[in-house]
Design a protein around this motif. Structure first.
Motif, short mmCIF file in Angstrom:
data_model
loop_
_atom_site.label_atom_id
_atom_site.label_comp_id
_atom_site.label_asym_id
_atom_site.label_seq_id
_atom_site.Cartn_x
_atom_site.Cartn_y
_atom_site.Cartn_z
N ASP A 69 0.39 -1.25 0.27
CA ASP A 69 0.10 -0.09 0.17
C ASP A 69 0.53 1.30 -0.10
N LEU A 70 2.03 1.43 0.33
CA LEU A 70 2.87 2.11 -0.12
C LEU A 70 4.17 1.89 -0.13
N VAL A 71 4.78 2.37 -1.35
CA VAL A 71 5.99 2.23 -1.89
C VAL A 71 6.97 3.57 -2.24
N ILE A 72 8.22 3.03 -1.61
CA ILE A 72 9.41 4.17 -1.19
C ILE A 72 10.06 4.18 -1.80
N MET A 73 10.75 4.79 -2.72
CA MET A 73 11.99 4.58 -4.07
C MET A 73 12.69 5.07 -4.04
N ALA A 74 13.68 5.02 -4.19
CA ALA A 74 15.09 6.16 -4.73
C ALA A 74 14.89 6.75 -5.98
N THR A 75 15.45 7.80 -6.04
CA THR A 75 15.54 8.00 -7.67
C THR A 75 16.28 9.67 -8.11
N HIS A 76 16.09 9.60 -8.97
CA HIS A 76 17.75 10.67 -9.87
C HIS A 76 16.89 12.03 -9.52
N ILE A 77 17.92 12.99 -9.42
CA ILE A 77 17.25 14.35 -8.99
C ILE A 77 17.34 14.72 -11.01
N PRO A 78 15.84 15.33 -10.88
CA PRO A 78 15.20 15.18 -12.53
C PRO A 78 16.42 16.05 -13.43
N ASN A 79 16.49 15.59 -14.75
CA ASN A 79 17.11 15.75 -15.72
C ASN A 79 16.88 16.17 -16.82
N VAL A 80 17.36 16.02 -18.52
CA VAL A 80 16.78 16.72 -19.31
C VAL A 80 16.00 15.50 -19.71
N THR A 81 16.94 14.68 -19.36
CA THR A 81 16.12 12.92 -20.23
C THR A 81 15.15 12.72 -19.54
N ASP A 82 14.67 13.02 -18.29
CA ASP A 82 13.45 13.05 -17.97
C ASP A 82 12.25 13.60 -19.35
N TYR A 83 12.77 13.89 -19.93
CA TYR A 83 12.19 14.94 -21.64
C TYR A 83 11.27 13.41 -22.20
N ILE A 84 12.91 13.09 -22.42
CA ILE A 84 12.62 12.28 -22.92
C ILE A 84 11.78 10.45 -22.71
N TRP A 85 12.67 9.86 -21.83
CA TRP A 85 11.51 9.08 -20.93
C TRP A 85 11.33 8.69 -19.89
N ALA A 86 10.77 8.89 -19.17
CA ALA A 86 10.69 8.98 -17.66
C ALA A 86 11.09 8.54 -17.06
N SER A 87 11.20 8.41 -15.33
CA SER A 87 11.98 8.20 -14.23
C SER A 87 11.38 7.11 -14.06
N HIS A 88 11.99 5.93 -13.91
CA HIS A 88 11.62 4.41 -13.25
C HIS A 88 10.19 5.43 -12.15
N GLY A 89 10.81 5.54 -11.44
CA GLY A 89 9.69 6.16 -10.06
C GLY A 89 8.80 6.67 -10.56
N GLY A 90 8.78 7.82 -11.35
CA GLY A 90 7.92 8.99 -11.87
C GLY A 90 6.90 7.99 -12.69
N SER A 91 6.79 6.99 -13.77
CA SER A 91 5.90 5.59 -14.21
C SER A 91 5.44 5.14 -13.13
N LEU A 92 6.34 5.19 -12.03
CA LEU A 92 5.25 4.11 -11.13
C LEU A 92 4.36 4.78 -10.07
N ALA A 93 4.50 6.25 -9.92
CA ALA A 93 3.68 7.42 -9.55
C ALA A 93 2.57 7.80 -10.37
N LEU A 94 2.66 8.01 -11.32
CA LEU A 94 1.93 7.53 -12.97
C LEU A 94 0.70 6.96 -12.62
N HIS A 95 1.30 5.78 -12.70
CA HIS A 95 0.00 5.32 -12.69
C HIS A 95 -0.32 3.69 -11.94
N SER A 96 0.41 3.66 -10.47
CA SER A 96 0.33 2.80 -9.17
C SER A 96 -0.96 2.95 -8.79
#
Lengths: 546, 138
Positions: B102-129
């Motif tokens: 019921d809770l995911v705690i996940m390390a993620t990188h500081i956002p950079n320009v590549t996040d505009y091309i493909w989302a970070s794994h944490g960002g993707s999980l937050a978007l869909h979970s």
């Protein structure tokens, strides 16, 4: 994907396997870091040396096109005519070796450990290995080769049924028709698939059962021991990257020319460099999308779609053509292949050198130069199969599909040439003037709905290139990452784009032919390498649980 | 408030995960939750082991160490993927449902320009979970 809960530490889940005890740790020679915002994880000498060597050869071909053309244009035919006996003999060894493994006790060894389950269904597995291995060749040679061997190359001295004046010689028809199919099936049947099977089996065994990295050098551990982690192994991997990238890039360049010829033939679209560059860009873009979606979401899906479309085209040609004749051709071709395989594979004392050196030795060198790429890709998707199942599925089933394909496409084309030579476009483009890229479209012209089927043909050519390009990029990425399959995504993007860029540069600047000849020439050293692999496989299998 | 916390773990880069591991342990103690450490690996040998079994052992060792150190209940879950580079997001998303987190705690990188091309794994999980997702910047 499979998940496993583990609260108390679990045993090795895939059953017993004979792990090789080596001091080498995967990734120990890798450089990991960030290039701006992009992460990378590359094998130190292999990535850099292979990348720079490729760039150097492209410059050489562009700067000294005449010299490069002369050197490699001479080298390839010299090798296939001087070492024809070696290529033919080695290919026979590979077939016999594979057949031996099927009936030997080692056939029950399972790739991935005794309790490993297959990663892919038969359909997905077969679609991927077929699309990577030779799909594009079937499109190009499916019509050309049977007709050419029936009418021109005269394998084993079987005379042509078409006289100097273009008239049919009835007494030669039956034997030439059978030999046209048999001589083609020989090039697309057991022998090429045995070449792929040897490389794939070696890599799968040493990766999934012995715990070595998924890279070409691993198959040589029984021969070179720990030395494979040094320059011996670097050279093997660099050669594999080199052959794969140039093999794909030059094929992509020629493929764009072929697709453009088809588009001109069907729609009147101009046949020029601009259209061809656009085609390469489009193919590379789709391949990039496939690579980014990964093995299951991209490569497998595209391969299955491709196989589905190819099957539809095959069924259409079977039904729209002279069906009874095609069915008869399938069985007579298979019979002629069975009857002719021994004399056709005889490596010495042959009089039909045009066929033996110009076609057979050329093909064997070609398949062998592609074997690191196709073999490594097949290995990656074959975990969980037994050796017997693996060999039967990689050797026997694709061979039968090739027989069917050649019987249908070649059979219809031969029928068109022999029943109404004056109206046959196939005769025009294969026998009267040699325009091989139009042979498929010429055959389809003689059937109903030619425009629709030609468009399907062009789509198939393009998508088969995509499925070779994406799987090739995955293979190169894994080798240049030291056997890691989870290297950062930008590396895959780099190799896929690099391959398209090399194809465009060679297309625009010239040098496609020279560098393709050079790649095929690497078939000679790789033949020695493959023979050593057979021995390595035996050594590896002996210590496995059956 | 939370009973099962999922912590995706990159065993190759544990040094970058200390903050997320600590956050998971603190919240597990606060809510008396169990922590499930999740890894994703391929069947091929890697720097973590000759096969998935050895990777699973490493993950189990990490679980035991963290549970003993922080005093929370621990479990581990290893996903074997054909292509971890591209299938990681899907694997994590499916695992949330599989283990009932019921809770995911996940390390993620500081956002950079590549996040505009493909989302970070944490960002993707937050978007869909459907589970709550807490991203911890490294």
């Amino acid at each position: 994907m499979a998940g496993q809960d583990n609260t108390q530490g679990i045993p090795v889940p895939e059953g017993s396997a004979d792990i090789i005890d080596t001091d080498y740790t995967i990734g120990q020679d890798n450089i990991e870091g960030q290039l701006g915002p992009f992460g990378f994880d590359i094998h130190n000498p292999v990535f850099i040396v292979s990348g720079l060597t490729i760039v150097a050869f492209v410059f050489y071909a562009l700067a000294l096109p005449d010299q490069a053309g002369a050197v490699f244009g001479w080298l390839r035919p010299w090798l296939t005519s001087t070492f024809d006996w070696f290529f033919l003999g080695a290919a026979n060894v590979f077939v016999l070796f594979c057949l031996f493994l099927i009936v030997s006790p080692w056939g029950s060894v399972r790739l991935g450990g005794k309790e490993a389950a297959p990663d892919y269904s038969y359909m997905g597995w077969f679609a991927m290995l077929f699309a990577a291995g030779m799909g594009i060749g079937l499109m190009f040679f499916g019509v050309l080769e049977p007709v050419y061997h029936m009418a021109i190359s005269e394998p084993l001295g079987v005379p042509s049924p078409i006289g100097e004046d273009g008239a049919i010689i009835p007494e030669n028809v039956e034997a030439a028709r059978k030999m046209g199919l048999a001589a083609t099936i020989y090039h697309w049947g057991l022998h090429p698939w045995a070449i792929y099977a040897v490389v794939a089996l070696a890599l799968a065994l040493f990766t999934f059962n012995k715990g070595l990295p998924l890279t070409i050098r691993s198959a040589f551990y029984p021969i070179f021991g720990e030395a494979i982690w040094g320059w011996v192994g670097h050279v093997i991997d660099i050669l594999a990257v080199f052959a794969t990238l140039f093999g794909l890039a030059t094929s992509l360049g020629f493929g764009a020319q072929q697709a453009n010829a088809g588009l001109e033939h069907v729609f009147g679209i101009p046949n020029n460099i601009t259209v061809q560059v656009l085609l390469i860009t489009a193919i590379t873009a789709v391949a990039l999308g496939s690579v980014l979606r990964g093995l299951d979401g991209g490569v497998k899906v595209l391969s299955e779609i491709n196989m589905g479309i190819a099957a539809l085209l095959l069924v259409f040609v079977l039904l729209a053509g002279p069906t009874a004749t095609i069915v008869a051709d399938f069985f007579s071709g298979l019979g002629a292949y069975a009857a002719g395989i021994l004399p056709l594979s005889n490596p010495v004392g042959r009089a039909d050198t045009g066929y033996m050196q110009g076609w057979t030795a050329f093909y064997w060198a070609w398949w062998i130069s592609w074997s690191p790429f196709v073999g490594m890709f097949i290995a990656r998707v074959s975990r969980g199969r037994t050796v017997r199942e693996f060999i039967i599925c990689v050797l026997i089933i694709p061979s039968l599909v090739c027989v069917l394909w050649m019987a249908v496409f070649g059979g219809v084309a031969i029928d068109q040439v022999l029943t109404n030579p004056a109206a046959s476009s196939v005769k025009t483009y294969v026998i009267d003037s040699y325009v091989p890229e139009l042979s498929l479209f010429a055959m389809l012209e003689g059937l109903p709905l030619a425009t629709i089927t030609s468009v399907i043909g062009i789509i198939l050519v393009v998508v088969f290139f995509v499925t070779s390009s994406d799987s090739g990029s995955l293979v190169i990425d894994t080798i240049t990452a030291g056997g890691k399959v989870d290297a950062p995504l930008p590396q895959r993007v780099f190799w896929c784009t690099f391959e398209g860029a090399v194809a465009i540069v060679l297309l625009v600047g010239g040098g496609l032919g020279a560098l393709q000849a050079m790649v095929i020439s690497t078939g000679l050293p790789f033949t020695v390498v493959l023979l050593l692999m057979c021995w390595a496989i035996l050594r590896g299998l002996m210590s496995e649980a059956r | 408030m939370f009973s099962k916390i999922m912590v995706p773990v990159d065993l190759k880069h544990l040094d970058r995960m200390q903050k997320s591991l600590q956050a998971a342990a603190d919240l597990a103690r606060l809510y008396s939750a169990t922590v499930c450490y999740v890894g994703v690996t391929s069947a091929e040998p890697s720097e973590l082991g000759h096969g998935p079994g050895e990777v699973a052992d490493r993950l189990a060792d990490l679980t035991k160490t963290e549970a003993a150190k922080h005093g929370h209940g621990g479990a581990s879950h290893l996903v074997i993927s054909h292509d971890p580079t591209t299938e990681l997001d899907k694997a994590l998303h499916e695992t949330v449902g599989e283990i009932g987190a019921d809770l995911v705690i996940m390390a993620t990188h500081i956002p950079n320009v590549t996040d505009y091309i493909w989302a970070s794994h944490g960002g993707s999980l937050a978007l869909h979970s459907r589970a709550s997702v807490m991203l911890v910047r490294g």
